[in-house]
Design a protein around this motif. Structure first.
Motif, mmCIF file in Angstrom:
data_model
loop_
_atom_site.group_PDB
_atom_site.id
_atom_site.type_symbol
_atom_site.label_atom_id
_atom_site.label_comp_id
_atom_site.label_asym_id
_atom_site.label_seq_id
_atom_site.Cartn_x
_atom_site.Cartn_y
_atom_site.Cartn_z
ATOM 1 N N THR A 1 -58.386 61.544 33.776
ATOM 2 C CA THR A 1 -58.393 62.273 34.817
ATOM 3 C C THR A 1 -59.343 61.740 35.992
ATOM 4 O OG1 THR A 1 -58.051 64.297 33.569
ATOM 5 C CG2 THR A 1 -58.384 64.805 36.066
ATOM 6 N N SER B 1 -54.759 64.223 37.248
ATOM 7 C CA SER B 1 -54.174 64.022 36.016
ATOM 8 C C SER B 1 -53.350 62.650 36.116
ATOM 9 C CB SER B 1 -53.135 65.178 35.868
ATOM 10 O OG SER B 1 -53.899 66.283 35.425
ATOM 11 N N VAL C 1 -62.662 60.529 33.744
ATOM 12 C CA VAL C 1 -63.138 61.081 32.344
ATOM 13 C C VAL C 1 -61.770 61.120 31.784
ATOM 14 C CG1 VAL C 1 -65.147 62.522 33.165
ATOM 15 C CG2 VAL C 1 -62.894 63.606 33.035
ATOM 16 N N TRP C 2 -62.121 60.852 30.417
ATOM 17 C CA TRP C 2 -61.010 60.855 29.428
ATOM 18 C C TRP C 2 -60.312 62.105 28.908
ATOM 19 C CZ3 TRP C 2 -58.994 56.257 28.986
ATOM 20 C CH2 TRP C 2 -59.542 54.975 28.885
ATOM 21 N N PRO D 1 -57.019 65.254 29.030
ATOM 22 C CA PRO D 1 -57.011 65.788 27.802
ATOM 23 C C PRO D 1 -56.473 65.348 26.693
ATOM 24 C CG PRO D 1 -55.498 66.896 29.527
ATOM 25 C CD PRO D 1 -56.139 66.019 30.116
ATOM 26 N N GLN D 2 -55.629 64.481 27.006
ATOM 27 C CA GLN D 2 -54.698 63.939 25.572
ATOM 28 C C GLN D 2 -55.008 62.431 25.245
ATOM 29 O OE1 GLN D 2 -52.247 65.680 28.072
ATOM 30 N NE2 GLN D 2 -52.855 67.444 27.098
ATOM 31 N N ALA E 1 -69.678 62.835 35.823
ATOM 32 C CA ALA E 1 -68.512 63.399 36.659
ATOM 33 C C ALA E 1 -69.076 64.722 37.196
ATOM 34 C CB ALA E 1 -67.612 63.537 35.935
ATOM 35 N N THR F 1 -51.764 70.856 34.373
ATOM 36 C CA THR F 1 -52.169 69.670 35.111
ATOM 37 C C THR F 1 -53.186 70.192 36.260
ATOM 38 O OG1 THR F 1 -50.562 69.758 37.020
ATOM 39 C CG2 THR F 1 -49.775 68.815 34.990
ATOM 40 N N VAL F 2 -53.847 69.000 36.654
ATOM 41 C CA VAL F 2 -54.833 68.916 37.888
ATOM 42 C C VAL F 2 -54.721 68.022 38.798
ATOM 43 C CG1 VAL F 2 -56.596 70.422 36.172
ATOM 44 C CG2 VAL F 2 -56.560 67.783 36.436
ATOM 45 N N LEU G 1 -60.552 70.654 25.667
ATOM 46 C CA LEU G 1 -60.118 69.391 26.388
ATOM 47 C C LEU G 1 -60.571 69.235 27.652
ATOM 48 C CD1 LEU G 1 -56.665 69.205 24.507
ATOM 49 C CD2 LEU G 1 -58.790 68.390 23.579
ATOM 50 N N PRO G 2 -61.298 68.122 27.882
ATOM 51 C CA PRO G 2 -61.659 67.920 29.386
ATOM 52 C C PRO G 2 -60.377 67.486 30.157
ATOM 53 C CG PRO G 2 -62.635 66.221 28.258
ATOM 54 C CD PRO G 2 -61.873 66.918 26.973
ATOM 55 N N ILE H 1 -62.047 61.623 38.663
ATOM 56 C CA ILE H 1 -62.962 62.523 38.785
ATOM 57 C C ILE H 1 -63.005 63.329 40.170
ATOM 58 C CG2 ILE H 1 -64.681 61.476 37.250
ATOM 59 C CD1 ILE H 1 -66.483 60.903 39.846
ATOM 60 N N SER H 2 -63.238 64.557 40.538
ATOM 61 C CA SER H 2 -62.953 65.165 41.691
ATOM 62 C C SER H 2 -63.663 64.322 42.929
ATOM 63 C CB SER H 2 -63.312 66.575 41.679
ATOM 64 O OG SER H 2 -64.679 66.790 41.344
ATOM 65 N N ASP I 1 -63.332 67.068 35.847
ATOM 66 C CA ASP I 1 -64.594 67.513 35.731
ATOM 67 C C ASP I 1 -64.565 68.905 36.363
ATOM 68 O OD1 ASP I 1 -64.526 67.595 38.696
ATOM 69 O OD2 ASP I 1 -65.003 65.270 38.502
ATOM 70 N N MET J 1 -68.544 63.236 31.153
ATOM 71 C CA MET J 1 -68.541 64.479 31.803
ATOM 72 C C MET J 1 -69.912 64.740 32.515
ATOM 73 S SD MET J 1 -66.702 67.208 32.681
ATOM 74 C CE MET J 1 -65.387 67.009 31.346
#
Lengths: 243, 348
Positions: B262, B235, B179-180, B182-183, B290, B231-232, A11-12, B264-265, A15, B287
């Protein structure tokens, strides 16, 4: 256990990270697969991977998208995830002293009433457990343990407390855990340990690793107070009974 | 050795740097500057490595006085009025405080955080290779907490190197890219469409841990509890009330709410700078896009030194700069960022 499992889902997570999901539920087999993949990725570092974060049911893989892209890294992860899963990924075992009930475990009486057994029986059942550190997360050292007896499973509190003490040992849902820092929690507080799972100015700063095994041993309030002072001075308090 | 004494400072101001990755498996979040481009730009101006520790100044004003010697500084990020002993200082330029001189910063405009870099960095005791403040974990140096009036940062005396400015790309007002996942499969297709079709605002109750969003109700398909996973930064988790929270640099390392998407960075810093209450939108990208943006952002950080330009004097000639940069409003996005023009417009 061998690689007869379905492959994990990739799962993404933005990036720069991939969530490698083995299960949607708290699942002992999934957690062992998470820890096995974590170990495999440590043993054979993959280009671009910066760190990994094991949880109950997934491994979060942080990476540098300048060095590797999602598809390429995903393929490498799937290959590693197909390796046979060892029965135990870690044999370290710790004995952690807990002062149950009273001011240190203010929910013990209520938990006993809810489950219609004595507080002594709650303690006996909690102490009898053989636990594994399934994940460490949220705040430094907060250790989520698997292995809580079904007889102690109960829903979290309706109203989470905004502040619970450092060192609290608690149960929530199907889980038990040791928190290191004071903080909010919706779990039921059974007791406190003097063990610091995270302590600056001590080596190592983090005591427990995901995959470590834990048993609890009851101590009285006086012993807790003595241990707490010793822990503040940098002693481990936790006793390592296997390595 | 000089010191930079903090005469006054608003809340949400702390020492930050590139952060301390590597211990998220123990529940320790990396923290670090909210806007890495501004962090790197400010440091580049005074000849530091890009992720050297700086003062991350929150939305309110601040005053700093040089003691024990000269101090060379540079500021990037949110624009604000700035002067040293009455001399106006533009954003994205270095400047030097003589012993006893005071740098006065106004409120942030068009952003939330400014980055005050000091030539030679800030003296401190790194933990896990970082001075970044993470108050919850008791980490950060020289103070493991937000900065307060009376604090003193030990810094190197100014080298006397010539002052410089840096040419940064103009701040974009395009939608924040996500980006969509992870859930995102915990949300219906219509709900995802509503998420990107709607206007959002950041709540004033936001902080370095999370930005609370105000907008349409985002409904879950299967309830709002998932078994905690990692998490990032960026998120976008959706708690029970349907109002998303974007996890920022001081997030928890794991969480139990579904994460629809999420940030994008490459857009994280720009998102972090969005002022509370200002409407904005999200847009979903692939992706591949991104990651292409992440590589472009890394290249921008790497090539910041090439964007340095000499300036003639510490004592800015405001009229000359005004003529050079904003005459006829024919301002190139690259040659003169909007922040310059704003800073040169004078006090409010």
């Amino acid at each position: 256990m061998t690689s007869t499992f379905p492959p994990p889902r990739l799962l993404p997570s933005g990036d720069s990270a991939i969530t490698v999901e083995f299960s949607r539920n708290i699942d002992d087999v999934a957690n062992r697969r998470v820890l096995a993949l974590d170990r495999a990725m440590a043993a054979e570092p993959v280009t671009g991977v910066t760190e990994t974060v094991p949880t109950y049911r997934s491994l979060l893989v942080h990476y540098d998208p300048v060095q590797v892209d999602f598809d390429r890294l995903g393929g490498q992860i799937l290959t590693l995830a197909q390796r046979p899963v060892p029965a135990a990924t870690n044999t370290r075992r710790w004995r952690i002293p807990v002062c149950y009930g009273g001011e240190h475990g203010i929910d013990l009486e209520d938990v006993a009433k809810t489950l219609n057994i004595t507080p002594e029986e709650i303690v006996a059942r909690h102490v009898a457990g053989d636990y594994r550190v399934a994940m460490i997360g949220f705040t430094p050292g907060w250790s989520y343990l698997s292995g809580l007896t079904e007889t102690l499973h109960m829903p979290r509190r309706q109203n989470p407390r905004l502040l619970t003490p450092a060192g609290t040992v608690s149960i929530g849902g199907v889980q038990t855990g040791v928190q290191c820092l004071a903080g909010p929690s919706g779990w039921h507080l059974l007791g406190r340990t003097a063990v610091r799972t995270y302590q600056l100015h001590r080596d190592p700063i983090f005591l427990l690793e995901p995959g470590d095994n834990i048993t609890f041993t009851p101590v009285d309030a006086k012993t807790f107070a003595d241990q707490d002072r010793a822990a503040e001075a940098g002693e481990f308090i936790a006793e390592q009974i296997a390595s | 050795m000089s010191s930079l004494v903090i005469d006054s400072i608003g809340p949400a101001s702390s020492v930050q740097d590139g952060g301390r990755p590597g211990s998220q498996r123990y529940g320790l979040v990396p923290s670090g500057a909210m806007d890495r481009l501004a962090l790197a730009a400010a440091n580049t101006l005074v000849g530091n490595e890009p992720f050297t520790a700086v003062v991350e100044v929150g939305p309110f004003g601040a005053k700093f006085t040089a003691r024990g010697g000269t101090v060379r500084v540079a500021m990037a990020g949110a624009s604000r009025n700035a002067d040293i002993a009455g001399r106006t200082v533009a954003s994205d330029m270095s400047a030097t405080l003589a012993e006893g001189e005071t740098l006065t910063l106004g409120f942030a405009r068009g952003g939330s955080f400014s980055y005050l870099a000091i030539e030679g960095g800030i003296e401190g005791e790194p933990k896990f290779g970082s001075l970044a403040v993470n108050a919850r974990a008791g980490l950060g140096s020289p103070y493991p907490r937000p900065l307060q009036s009376g604090d003193a940062l030990q810094v190197k005396a100014a080298s006397g190197a010539p002052e410089r400015r840096i040419e940064l790309p103009a701040a974009s007002e395009a939608p924040i890219r996500i980006v969509w996942g992870p859930q995102d499969d915990e949300f219906a297709g219509d709900t995802k469409k509503l998420f990107v079709d709607s206007e959002w605002k950041i709540s004033p109750t936001s902080d370095r841990m999370g930005y609370r969003l105000e907008g349409p109700m985002i409904k879950h398909l299967h309830g709002h509890n998932i078994v905690s996973d990692g998490t990032v930064d960026g998120s976008l988790q959706v708690p029970g009330n349907g109002q998303p929270i974007v996890l920022m640099r001081d997030r928890g390392t794991s969480g139990g709410y579904p994460k629809i998407a999420t940030v994008i960075s490459a857009d994280f810093g720009r998102f972090a700078q969005t002022p509370a209450g200002q409407p904005f939108r999200f847009t979903a990208v692939s992706m591949a896009e991104a990651q292409a943006e992440a590589r472009k952002f890394a290249e921008l950080l790497r090539t910041l030194p090439e964007r340095l330009r000499a300036i003639e004097s510490v004592d800015l000639n405001i009229d000359a700069l005004h003529d050079a940069n904003v005459a006829g409003h024919a301002v190139s996005a690259v040659d003169a960022g909007t922040w310059h023009a704003e800073a040169l417009a004078g006090p409010d």
